[in-house]
Scaffold this active site. Sequence first.
Site, PDB file in Angstrom:
ATOM      1  N   CYS A 177       0.833  -1.211   0.000  1.00 60.72           N
ATOM      2  CA  CYS A 177       0.000   0.000   0.000  1.00 60.72           C
ATOM      3  C   CYS A 177       0.864   1.256   0.000  1.00 60.72           C
ATOM      4  O   CYS A 177       0.487   2.283  -0.573  1.00 60.72           O
ATOM      5  CB  CYS A 177      -0.939  -0.013   1.198  1.00 60.72           C
ATOM      6  SG  CYS A 177      -0.119  -0.261   2.783  1.00 60.72           S
ATOM      7  N   HIS A 482      -1.598   0.737   7.431  1.00 59.96           N
ATOM      8  CA  HIS A 482      -2.007   0.812   6.032  1.00 59.96           C
ATOM      9  C   HIS A 482      -1.847   2.246   5.533  1.00 59.96           C
ATOM     10  O   HIS A 482      -2.162   3.202   6.250  1.00 59.96           O
ATOM     11  CB  HIS A 482      -3.464   0.362   5.904  1.00 59.96           C
ATOM     12  CG  HIS A 482      -4.022   0.551   4.529  1.00 59.96           C
ATOM     13  ND1 HIS A 482      -3.511  -0.086   3.425  1.00 59.96           N
ATOM     14  CD2 HIS A 482      -5.067   1.311   4.083  1.00 59.96           C
ATOM     15  CE1 HIS A 482      -4.203   0.268   2.370  1.00 59.96           C
ATOM     16  NE2 HIS A 482      -5.154   1.119   2.733  1.00 59.96           N
TER      17      HIS A 482
END
Length: 1354
Positions: A177, A482
Site C-alpha cells: 500500500c 495501512h
Amino acid sequence: MVPGEENQLVPKEIENAAEEPRVLCIIQDTTNSKTVNERITLNLPASTPLRKLFEDVANKVGYINGTFDLVWGNGINTADMAPLDHTSDKSLLDANFEPGKKNFLHLTDKDGEQPQILLEDSSAGDDSVHDKFIGPLPREGSVGSTSDYVSQSYSYSSILNKSETGYVGLVNQAMTCYLNSLLQTLFMTPEFRNALYKWEFEESEEDPVTSIPYQLQRLFVLLQTSKKRAIETTDVTRSFGWDSSEAWQQHDVQELCRVMFDALEQKWKQTEQADLINELYQGKLKDYVRCLECGYEGWRIDTYLDIPLVIRPYGSSQAFASVEEALHAFIQPEILDGPNQYFCERCKKKCDARKGLRFLHFPYLLTLQLKRFDFDYTTMHRIKLNDRMTFPEELDMSTFIDVEDESPQTESCTDSGAENEGSCHSDQMSNDFSNDDGVDEGICLENNSGTEKIPKPGLEKNSLIYELFSVMVHSGSAAGGHYYACIKSFSDEQWYSFNDQHVSRITQEDIKKTHGGSSGSRGYYSSAFASSTNAYMLIYRLKDPARNAKFLEVDEYPEHIKNLVQRERELEEQEKRQREIERNTCKIKLFCLHPVKQVMMENKLEVHKDKTLKEAVEMAYKMMDLEEVIPMDCCRLVKYDEFHDYLERSYEGEEDTPMGLLLGGVKSTYMFDLLLETRRPDQVFQSYKPGEVMVKVHVVDLKAESVAAPITVRAYLNETVTEFKQLISKAVHLPAETMRVVLERCYNDLRLLTVPSKTLKNEGFFRSNKVFVESSETLDYQMAFTDSHLWKLLDRHANTIRLFVLLPEQSPGSFSKRTAYQKAGGDSGNVGDDCERVKGPAGSLKSVEAILEESTEKLKSLSLQQQQEGDNGDSSKSTETSDFENIESPLNERGSSASVDNRELEQHMQTSDPENFQSEERSDSDVNNDRSTSSVDSDILSSSHSSDTLCNADNAQIPLANGLDSHSITSSRRTKANEGKKETWDTAEEDSGTDSEYDESGKSRGEIQYMYFKAEPYAADEGSGEGHKWLMVHVDKRITLATFKQHLEPFVGVLSSHFKVFRVYASNQEFESVRLNETLSSFSDDNKITIRLGRALKKGEYRVKVYQLLVNEQEPCKFLLDAVFAKGMTVRQSKEELIPQLREQCGLELSIDRFRLRKKTWKNPGTVFLDYHIYEEDINISSNWEVFLEVLDGVEKMKSMSQLAVLSRRWRPSEMKLDPFQEVVLESSSVDELRDKLYEISGIPVEDIEFAKGRGTFPCDISVLDIHQDLDWNPKVSTLNVWPLYICDDGAVIFYRDRREELMELTDEQRNELMKKESSRLQKTGHRVTYSPRKEKALKIYLDGAPNKDLTQD
C-alpha cells in the site's frame, strides 16, 4: 414497492379480476464486489415491456441504460443463460416472467465492460445519489483500527466507482500500500508524468523487464487509459529487483520515495531527465554556527528532498499545533554554551555560539514528512504519535526563507554538494534521519559517487505560496498499518481518495480528518501501540502560473507513447477477449476408464458453452489420448456421479446440442461429472434414462467359494423384487426361481431380499447399489441367512484386504536356516494355496504336499530338541544377528509338537461342511486346492478392491436380450471399507506397556476365528534391491497382528517373535506396528508393509533409539543403534547390554564406567541417568524413546541427583573465537559455585568472570559478531534456577568471558570476511546467524534487476 422489501409476497390469486397481475423482479448487481450482496426489488405489471424493465433498473442503480445486461439468476430458467433484450417490446409475461413468484435476475457487465454511471449534477442538493451506491466499506485487510477515518460516522460526499471518477486503482500485492500511495501521487503530478512521457526507452540498450523508468511509463499509461477498475504493480516491483517475498515487507513511504528517486537518477544519467528529480524536489539550506563574541560564522550548504518535521519536541508533552509551528521550530537556533561551547577559529578558544539552519531555496514540489514514528526509551518500543497537527491548503513559505547576505565578512564555507543530498543535518532535530536498526538503506551500487550541481540560492518572498495537492495517510500503529493517498486533481480541482484498488471522491472536510488527534488528556507516550489515522507526508506545489503544467492530452503524446498506448490497448483487448472466453467456458470433471489399461483416468474438460456435444466428445477423446487405442465413434459422453459411481443419463440424439444447454449453463462448480464411455466395435451403447438406478451384480459360486467380477444392470425403484430377479436372470443366465439376492446397503451390512412384492425403493436401493446373487440347489438355501454358507462367504469377502509385504533381504549366512524353518515351522496351508508352482522373484515354491511332509519330520526333531533344552532360549538378545541365527530357541512358545502336528493334519482334511468354515484355524478350505490362479484371483475380490470394468474385453461377453450390456460401467474407486477413516499410526505410547504376543500360559493370542490368509509371490518393484522378495497377501482384516505375524513365519524364515512389522505410509515413512492384540482394521487395500529381522517386543519392553552426544563436533547428534530396554531394568543393566551391541554394530569399545546415558529432548542433552536409576520407576520411558550416549573422558563425576551438570564454553573477544565445550559439575545451583568452577578451568579471577546462558537448541550456536552484545551477560542473580536463567536440569549451555578482555577491532574487510564465514558455518549447523530481535529488511532497489546473493545480508 419499496426497494429492499424482498420478503413481500405477491398474491397468487387476484381478488379483482379486472386487476392486472404483477411480476416481482429481484435483481442482483454482480458487477461490483460491494454491491454483490445487495438486491433491487421491482414489482411491475405483467404487461410491462422488457425495455421498460431495463429503464427502471437503470434508474434504480444509477447506470446508463444499454451499458449492462440482465440474465436469469438461480431458481428460474437456469438453462437459458442468454441476456434479455433491452430493446424488446415483449411483455414480461411473454418473456417467461412468472406472476405470483419471485423472478431472480443478475445484472452483469455488457460485452465484458463495466456499466457506465449515470452522471448527475454534483451540486444537486438531494441525497438520491446515496440510494444508488453501496458504501462506504472499510478496506479489506487493513491493519489496525481505522475508526478515525473509515467508520460508520464517517461518510464521503459520494462514493463513485472508476467509471465516474475516471481514475484507476492499484492492486495491493500483499503489503504494498505504501508503494501504491507514492505511485498514485507521482502519477497525479503533471510535471513528473509529462517528463516521464518525454523519456524514450531504447530496447537495444536495456532489458525492458529491468528498466524502472520504462515500467513506470507503462504503469502511468495504463492508469490513464485502462478500462479496468485496478491494475497490477508486479511489473514495476519486478524492475526493482524484488521477488514475491518483498510484497510481504512493510516499508515507510518516505523511505521508498528517497530510494526510488535515487534509482531514477541513476537510470536517467546522460539523458534529458538526468536532473529532473533535483529540479522538481530538491531544496537548499545552510547549516551554520556563529560565535557570539566576535560574530565569526562557519557554515555549509546542504541539499534536501524533503523536510522532516518533529511532531512533539523531545521530552515535551505538548505537540506542535500546526505545520507552520513545526517549521519555525525547525529553523529555531540553539545556544551552545557551558560544556557544549564552540571552538572559534578567530578567537582561538571555546566560546558561546548560536547553531541553526536557514532555508536558502525551496523546491518547486515541497515535501514535508511529519515524523509520527518515534522510540520510547522507557518501554524500549517503537511508537506512533497520533497528536493533532494541522496543515493549510495554501502554505506561505516566505516567512522561512533566509535572504540575508550569504557571505559574511568573516566566515568559513564548506559546500557539501551531493554528499548529503536528500537529508537535512541538524543537531537541533530529534533523531533526524536516524536509522534505528543500523542497516544501510538505498540502492545497491558499486560506485555511487559524483558531484551534483547546486541550484542558486534565493527566491523572492512574494513567490513562495504553495498549494497542497497530496496527503499520504497512515492508518495504524508503529507495529504495522495501512497507507493510502488523498490527492487533488489539477484537472478539476477535486479531491480523491486512492486506497489501493478503490478510488473515490472526497471533500476538504475529509482532508481535515487526517490532522490526527484524540480526545481526553494524554501522557507523553500514551499513544503507543494505539491505531489511528493521520497524515504522514504532505506534498505542496508552488503556485507559479509560468511553471504550473497541465497533463499532456492524447494528441500531445510523443510518438513512442502513442505506440505504447496502442500496444497496451491491444494487450488489454486480448485479455478482455480471453476473459470473455473464460466466462463462457464450462469447466467440468471428466473421467474415463482406459479400455486397455483398465485404469480410471481423470481430467478437466474445458469446453465453450456454444460447442456441441459432438465437438466435446472429440475434445475429450483427444484429451484422454485414445487415438491409438479405440475409434472415436466408440466413445460418448454421459452424465456421471463419481461420488456414488452412478451413470445418471446418456445423451442420445443430442449430438448437435450446445454444451451450455446440456450442462445447465456456465457454472463455477457442477454437482455432477462427465464420463467418456467406451465400447468395443461389436457392442452397442446402452441407453441410460433419468430415474434409473444402477446395480452392480456379483455372481457367487458356493462350490468354488468365489465371487465374480460385477456386471451392471439398470432398474427402476418402483420395480418389485420378483421383477428385479427376472431382470438379473436375463443378465446372468441364472434361474430366477432359486435365486437368492443379497443387497449390501453399506459396508458389511448384508440384507437378503425375501419379500417378492416389495419394491426396490422400500428395500433401500439408491442411485448406485451392489448385490450378490446365488442360484444353487444346495441345502444352504434352506438355512437361516446368517448361518448359511453364503453369508459366511460374503462376510469374508467384505473383510478381505490386499497387502504388499516386503520380506527382509536374504543373507547367505541365514538362508539355509530360514529355508529349513520355512519347511518345518510354517503354518503350512498358505505356502501353496493353489497346489501348483507360482512364478515369482524368488523362483518356484514347493508344492503343499512336499512342504507338509518335510514340516512333519522337522517339527518332530525340533520339538524333541526343545524339550531337552527346556527354557534355555535367550530372550534378552536384541541384536538382529543373534536374533535370527538362534531361531530354534523360542519354539517352546508356540506350544507342543503335538499341537503343531494337529494343525498340520488339519491342512490335509477335506472339509466341505459349511458349519466348520468359521471355526477352522487354517488359511482356507482345501476344497480350493483344485482351483486355478484365475479362480483364486476372483475368490479374493472384495468391495474394497474390486476392479469393475467398462467394456472389458477380458471378461466373458454376455449378450443380453434386453439390450443391457454387462460391461458398460466403471467401478467405484473408493474403498468403502475404509471410507472416511484416517490412518492410525501404530505406537504404544498410550499403552502402559507393549502388548506381548503370547499370554502367560504360552498360548498364542492369535488363535481366533478369522483366519483367512493367502499369500502369493509378487513381482518386485524397481529399486527394491536384489535379495528382496515381495508378497501379495489377502487377509481378513479382523485377525490380530499376532496372528498375521504367525502366518508370515514360513515366508520370513524365523519365528514371529524374531521379526518386526513396519507399516509404510504415503510419505514412505515407516512406523513399527507393536500392538499385537489389535486387528488389521486400520489397514486398507494396497497398504505396504516392511518386515525387518530382529527380536519383537514383549510386554514391558520398549524399543529405544540410542544417539551419541558429541558436544564439540559440527553435528553433535549421531545415531548409533536401536536397543530394547525393559521395565524394572536399571540403567547399569541397560549399559551392560549395550556394550556388546556397540562393539559389534558401531565399532565402539567401551567400558561400563566410561560412558553415561542421558535424556534426549530433540537435540538437547538433558538429565544424566545414574547407574542405579530404574526404568519406569525413576525414569519415564515410552515407545520409540530416544537417549543420548556420552563417552566420558574420565571417571563419572555425577553421583547424585542433587548435582547439576552444565556445559561451559569460553568466549575470547580479543581473538573473536569460542573455545570447546567443557563440562562443569555443580553440587548446588549457586552462582558463586559456578564462578569458582569456571575459575578452576580457566584461571580467570572470580570477580572478572562474566557469564550468560545460551539460547536455542544445543549447541546454542551464535555468531561471534553477535555474542559479545546480544547475550544477557552477567545476570543479577544468586542462583541458577531463577529468572532469567531457569537452569534446573543438566545440559544447559553457559558462555563465559573475562571482562578485562577487550573486543577485537575489525576493519570493514575483516568484518565482512568474518560475517561470511560465520554465516556459512551457522547455515551448515542449521542455526540462525543471530538470536537478536529480527531486524526489518532494508528497502533496496536493485538497478540491475536482481539482488546480489550476498551472505552478509541479514
